[in-house]
Design an enzyme around this catalytic site. Structure first.
Site, PDB file in Angstrom:
ATOM      1  CE  LYS A  61      -4.183  -1.853   2.157  1.00 37.31           C
ATOM      2  NZ  LYS A  61      -5.177  -1.663   3.222  1.00 37.31           N
ATOM      3  CG  ASP A  75      -8.365   0.481   3.838  1.00 39.64           C
ATOM      4  OD1 ASP A  75      -9.080  -0.323   3.203  1.00 39.64           O
ATOM      5  OD2 ASP A  75      -7.128   0.398   3.887  1.00 39.64           O
ATOM      6  N   GLY A 123       0.106   1.664  10.304  1.00 37.63           N
ATOM      7  CA  GLY A 123      -0.428   2.005   8.988  1.00 37.63           C
ATOM      8  C   GLY A 123      -1.936   1.871   8.906  1.00 37.63           C
ATOM      9  CB  ALA A 124      -4.329  -0.628  10.237  1.00 38.74           C
ATOM     10  CG  ASN A 178       0.710   2.505  19.480  1.00 40.68           C
ATOM     11  OD1 ASN A 178       0.076   1.491  19.221  1.00 40.68           O
ATOM     12  ND2 ASN A 178       1.911   2.748  18.979  1.00 40.68           N
ATOM     13  CG  MET A 214     -10.399  -1.204  11.899  1.00 40.71           C
ATOM     14  SD  MET A 214      -9.122   0.062  12.017  1.00 40.71           S
ATOM     15  CE  MET A 214      -8.335  -0.096  10.431  1.00 40.71           C
ATOM     16  N   GLY A 228     -14.805  -6.203  11.453  1.00 40.79           N
ATOM     17  CA  GLY A 228     -14.421  -5.453  10.249  1.00 40.79           C
ATOM     18  C   GLY A 228     -14.907  -6.028   8.931  1.00 40.79           C
TER      19      GLY A 228
HETATM   20  P1  ATR Z   1      -0.561  -2.151  10.506  1.00 45.52           P
HETATM   21  O1  ATR Z   1      -0.162  -1.819   9.103  1.00 45.52           O
HETATM   22  O2  ATR Z   1      -1.428  -3.372  10.640  1.00 45.52           O
HETATM   23  O3  ATR Z   1      -1.110  -0.988  11.225  1.00 45.52           O
HETATM   24  P2  ATR Z   1       1.877  -1.768  11.961  1.00 45.52           P
HETATM   25  O4  ATR Z   1       2.147  -0.496  11.240  1.00 45.52           O
HETATM   26  O5  ATR Z   1       2.997  -2.719  12.220  1.00 45.52           O
HETATM   27  O6  ATR Z   1       0.796  -2.633  11.210  1.00 45.52           O
HETATM   28  O7  ATR Z   1       1.165  -1.400  13.354  1.00 45.52           O
HETATM   29  C1  ATR Z   1       0.713  -2.367  14.228  1.00 45.52           C
HETATM   30  C2  ATR Z   1       0.023  -1.690  15.403  1.00 45.52           C
HETATM   31  O8  ATR Z   1      -0.507  -2.697  16.277  1.00 45.52           O
HETATM   32  C3  ATR Z   1       0.944  -0.836  16.248  1.00 45.52           C
HETATM   33  O9  ATR Z   1       0.194   0.239  16.782  1.00 45.52           O
HETATM   34  C4  ATR Z   1       1.368  -1.816  17.356  1.00 45.52           C
HETATM   35  O10 ATR Z   1       1.794  -1.170  18.546  1.00 45.52           O
HETATM   36  P3  ATR Z   1       3.316  -0.609  18.671  1.00 45.52           P
HETATM   37  O11 ATR Z   1       3.390   0.588  17.791  1.00 45.52           O
HETATM   38  O12 ATR Z   1       3.463  -0.277  20.104  1.00 45.52           O
HETATM   39  O13 ATR Z   1       4.191  -1.736  18.216  1.00 45.52           O
HETATM   40  C5  ATR Z   1       0.076  -2.530  17.588  1.00 45.52           C
HETATM   41  N1  ATR Z   1       0.182  -3.870  18.207  1.00 45.52           N
HETATM   42  C6  ATR Z   1       0.544  -5.019  17.616  1.00 45.52           C
HETATM   43  N2  ATR Z   1       0.464  -6.058  18.466  1.00 45.52           N
HETATM   44  C7  ATR Z   1       0.013  -5.552  19.644  1.00 45.52           C
HETATM   45  C8  ATR Z   1      -0.281  -6.103  20.926  1.00 45.52           C
HETATM   46  N3  ATR Z   1      -0.155  -7.414  21.176  1.00 45.52           N
HETATM   47  N4  ATR Z   1      -0.724  -5.271  21.896  1.00 45.52           N
HETATM   48  C9  ATR Z   1      -0.868  -3.948  21.660  1.00 45.52           C
HETATM   49  N5  ATR Z   1      -0.598  -3.360  20.469  1.00 45.52           N
HETATM   50  C10 ATR Z   1      -0.172  -4.154  19.474  1.00 45.52           C
END
Ligand code: ATR
Length: 273
Positions: A68, A104, A132-133, A153, A216, A240
């Protein structure tokens, strides 16, 4: 067959994608003649493959993980929403230029408003995650004029980066999960935690009997996040699947100028989960 308009979803992996089924249902329903397939693109050949698709008179593409952001780079023209999203899920040719949009957020907002009768205007919203989501859906949520949006976050710095990107159009509040201490009208899970059946470390106090929860992600069973909300007595916990179909419908509208009826498509996909 050569003169049928060609569309595709590109990603890696791609075999799991439901987009071909969704768009074929839209096309049938709207009486539109088109072909829509899933295409696996090698990790190192996205740009070349996309340019070739359009050179071969392909009409439009949906783009999914992990391309993306590369789609955002390739687009000659971006919508305002896509510019802020930093990612593109819909590409098409217009007057020889590649246009990019991100549907989205529109998909999420329409699922809430049109399919679940939930207005975002004036609401106190909590969004979980800052990847990113979440960046991809923020502009259409902001456009609904909620009372406030808090981004929680694990990594606070990433939430703050997001707030800086959107600072010109909205003031996003940022915090860590453990700093949350009051209930929210709407809680949107935009983390990837559900993929691993994990739940962000949320205090129960964020959920009241009036809260709506929106994950989502979706699956055959309620996600861990939605199950958590149900256990706490939240008013409604939505997954979602509707967003998936609504984002596709918005792509279809951008390409074909007609908006399909999403309800039968959502119902059919729900049955197949
Ligand atoms: P995406 O494109 O799916 O958004 P990403 O950019 O890697 O993927 O972001 C993942 C998000 O999920 C982040 O906000 C991540 O938190 P961190 O920035 O602190 O890493 C969050 N995330 C993933 N696994 C998690 C978990 N088990 N508990 C809480 N937050 C989680």
């Amino acid at each position: 067959m050569d003169n049928i308009d060609q569309y595709a979803v590109v990603g890696n992996p791609i075999s799991h994608s439901r987009s071909p089924l969704i768009h074929q249902m839209f096309a049938q329903q709207c009486g539109e003649q088109l072909d829509y397939v899933a295409k696996l693109v090698a990790l190192d050949s996205f740009s070349a493959d996309i340019r070739q698709f359009f050179a071969d008179h392909g009409r439009g593409l949906n783009v999914t993980v992990p391309f993306k952001q590369q789609a955002w780079d390739i687009a000659d023209q971006l919508s305002d929403s896509a510019t802020l999203a930093g990612a593109v899920n819909t590409l098409w040719l217009k007057n020889g230029a590649i246009r990019g949009d991100n549907t989205d957020g529109v998909g999420l907002v329409r699922d809430l408003i049109a399919n679940n009768g939930y207005q975002l205007a004036g609401k106190k919203i909590l969004i979980l995650g800052a990847g990113g989501a979440v960046r991809g859906v923020l502009q259409p949520i902001i456009a609904q004029q909620p009372l406030s949006i808090t981004i929680a976050n694990r990594t606070l710095s990433k939430a703050r980066q997001l707030a800086a990107i959107f600072a010109d159009i909205y003031t996003l509040e940022c915090c860590k999960y453990e700093q949350l201490e009051s209930p929210y009208d709407l809680i949107i899970n935009g983390t990837s935690a559900s993929l691993n059946n994990e739940l962000p470390p949320l205090p129960d106090v964020v959920v009241s009997a009036d809260s709506y929860l929106y994950d989502m992600m979706y699956g055959e069973r309620p996600t861990v996040f939605n199950q958590w909300g149900k256990n706490l007595g939240a008013k409604n916990c939505i997954d979602g699947l509707g967003m998936l179909v609504e984002q596709a419908a918005e792509s279809f509208r951008l390409w074909r100028g007609v908006k399909p009826d999403t309800a039968p498509v959502i119902a059919r996909l729900r049955k197949q989960l």
